[in-house]
Design a protein around this motif. Sequence first.
Motif, PDB file in Angstrom:
ATOM      1  N   HIS A 159       0.808  -1.218   0.000  1.00 18.61           N
ATOM      2  CA  HIS A 159       0.000   0.000   0.000  1.00 18.61           C
ATOM      3  C   HIS A 159       0.843   1.270   0.000  1.00 18.61           C
ATOM      4  O   HIS A 159       0.331   2.340  -0.328  1.00 18.61           O
ATOM      5  CB  HIS A 159      -0.912   0.041   1.232  1.00 18.61           C
ATOM      6  CG  HIS A 159      -2.081  -0.888   1.164  1.00 18.61           C
ATOM      7  ND1 HIS A 159      -1.999  -2.216   1.499  1.00 18.61           N
ATOM      8  CD2 HIS A 159      -3.357  -0.688   0.768  1.00 18.61           C
ATOM      9  CE1 HIS A 159      -3.176  -2.785   1.339  1.00 18.61           C
ATOM     10  NE2 HIS A 159      -4.020  -1.887   0.901  1.00 18.61           N
ATOM     11  N   SER A 160       2.106   1.158   0.398  1.00 22.21           N
ATOM     12  CA  SER A 160       2.924   2.350   0.625  1.00 22.21           C
ATOM     13  C   SER A 160       4.231   2.255  -0.143  1.00 22.21           C
ATOM     14  O   SER A 160       5.016   1.324   0.077  1.00 22.21           O
ATOM     15  CB  SER A 160       3.207   2.510   2.120  1.00 22.21           C
ATOM     16  OG  SER A 160       4.259   3.424   2.357  1.00 22.21           O
ATOM     17  N   THR A 161       4.469   3.234  -1.016  1.00 20.62           N
ATOM     18  CA  THR A 161       5.731   3.253  -1.760  1.00 20.62           C
ATOM     19  C   THR A 161       6.919   3.468  -0.824  1.00 20.62           C
ATOM     20  O   THR A 161       8.020   3.002  -1.108  1.00 20.62           O
ATOM     21  CB  THR A 161       5.704   4.370  -2.810  1.00 20.62           C
ATOM     22  OG1 THR A 161       5.381   5.622  -2.169  1.00 20.62           O
ATOM     23  CG2 THR A 161       4.669   4.091  -3.883  1.00 20.62           C
ATOM     24  N   THR A 207      -0.061  11.703   6.980  1.00 18.27           N
ATOM     25  CA  THR A 207       0.526  10.370   7.043  1.00 18.27           C
ATOM     26  C   THR A 207       0.442   9.671   5.691  1.00 18.27           C
ATOM     27  O   THR A 207       1.408   9.036   5.248  1.00 18.27           O
ATOM     28  CB  THR A 207      -0.177   9.530   8.125  1.00 18.27           C
ATOM     29  OG1 THR A 207      -0.075  10.208   9.384  1.00 18.27           O
ATOM     30  CG2 THR A 207       0.438   8.154   8.247  1.00 18.27           C
ATOM     31  N   ALA A 208      -0.716   9.793   5.022  1.00 20.37           N
ATOM     32  CA  ALA A 208      -0.875   9.166   3.712  1.00 20.37           C
ATOM     33  C   ALA A 208       0.080   9.779   2.695  1.00 20.37           C
ATOM     34  O   ALA A 208       0.651   9.075   1.853  1.00 20.37           O
ATOM     35  CB  ALA A 208      -2.326   9.304   3.241  1.00 20.37           C
ATOM     36  N   LEU A 265       3.806   8.628   3.535  1.00 22.86           N
ATOM     37  CA  LEU A 265       4.098   7.229   3.229  1.00 22.86           C
ATOM     38  C   LEU A 265       3.788   6.861   1.782  1.00 22.86           C
ATOM     39  O   LEU A 265       4.043   5.731   1.373  1.00 22.86           O
ATOM     40  CB  LEU A 265       3.316   6.315   4.176  1.00 22.86           C
ATOM     41  CG  LEU A 265       3.759   6.340   5.641  1.00 22.86           C
ATOM     42  CD1 LEU A 265       2.892   5.412   6.479  1.00 22.86           C
ATOM     43  CD2 LEU A 265       5.219   5.956   5.779  1.00 22.86           C
ATOM     44  N   VAL A 278       0.734   6.651   0.158  1.00 20.50           N
ATOM     45  CA  VAL A 278      -0.413   5.744   0.059  1.00 20.50           C
ATOM     46  C   VAL A 278      -1.396   6.336  -0.946  1.00 20.50           C
ATOM     47  O   VAL A 278      -1.957   7.411  -0.721  1.00 20.50           O
ATOM     48  CB  VAL A 278      -1.093   5.552   1.430  1.00 20.50           C
ATOM     49  CG1 VAL A 278      -2.280   4.600   1.311  1.00 20.50           C
ATOM     50  CG2 VAL A 278      -0.092   5.021   2.446  1.00 20.50           C
TER      51      VAL A 278
END
Length: 336
Positions: free
Chosen positions: A169-171, A291-292, A295, A297
Motif C-alpha cells: 500500500h505504501s511506496t 501520514t498518507a 508514506l 499511500v
Amino acid sequence: MSPALSIAGSVSSPSLFSAASSYSTAPSTRASTPPPQFQVQPAAPVSPPLPAAIKAATVHLPLELPAAPSPIEAVELAQLAVDEEFEGMPIGFLVSKLQGMGPSLLTQATATTLHIPAGPQLPSYLPCTLPVASASASPLSPSHILAIHAPDSPRTLLVPVHGLLFASHSTALSLISSKPHLQPSFPNHPALPSDLPPPSSAPNEVHLPVVELHMPSSHAFPLLQSYIYLQSPSLLLASLLPTPPPTPKPSKPSLSALLNPTPLSLSTSLAALPSQTLLGRISMVHGLWQTAVALGVSDEKLWSTMRSAWGILAGALCVKERRRMEEMSERMEVEV
C-alpha cells in the motif's frame, strides 16, 4: 483555488496544509519544539463587524480537502522483495490473500506482546511474544515493528505490522516487504538492521526487526493501520467523525435517511457540537492526510473517505458559523 472557511474564536490546533509532509527513516533525533499551530490571521471585514479580539483569532480552513502536493504513484508489486517461503508465488495473488485475512492479521498484530529493554535506544531487533493462536512464527505472524516518532507525541509509538501488506500500500515502506537481509539495500539502509536476528528461546517468541520512521503524526497512524488491514471506508469514516448529539425534538426520519444520511444532514447534526470538538476532528483528518502523503499511500477509497470526512466537518463548521452570525444579527436588531 479552493474556497476557504473562516471561523472566529480562540483556538489552538495543529497546523494545516502549509506544513511540510515528509518522512525520514533516519535514527530518531526528535526536537523539543512544540507542535505548530493554526495560522492566525485577522478576519476579513464582515457585517455586522466582529470584535477585535475575535478578529485576531480566526481560523482559515479550505472547504475541500486538498490533494497531495505531488502525484502519488501506485506500488509496483512485481518490484517488491519477498521472503523465501513466498518465492515463485504471484505477488498480486499473495497480497490479495493477505488482504482477505486482514481482520485476523490485525488481531494477531495487536495481540503481539513487545518486550522493550531499558535504555534510551531501541535495539535492532525487539523480542516479542506471539499470541497463543499463532503458536510459532509463520508467514501470517507480524514481521516488523514500526517505531514512529512524531512531533505530536513525546513518546515513540511501536506498531507490529505484516510488512508485505503495508509495503503493498505504501511506496515508502517497500523496505519492509521481506526480512531485512533479503532487501536489495541490506545492510546499508539506515533504517534496516545490519545484522541477522538473534535466536529465539521459545516457540512463540520471535525477534522482529525495528524500522524507525519520522512521521508528521503518530496519533493518526492507528487509523491508517486499521484501514490497511480492514479496507473498510465506512469504519474509517465513523472513526473520523464525532457522534452527533441527540436532537432536542425527536423527528421521524424515513428509513432511507436513517440508513444513508447525506453529508448535508450529517453536517447539520454535527453543527450542534462545540467548535473545539469539530476542530479536533479536522485536525485528525489532517494528520491522516499528512501520514498518507508521507508514506505514499495512493488508495483511492482512503482518499475519498478523507475527502468526505473533511467536507462533512467543514460543512458543520459552516452551519455553526452561519447560526452564530444570525444570532448576532438578531441581537443587534433587538438592541437597536
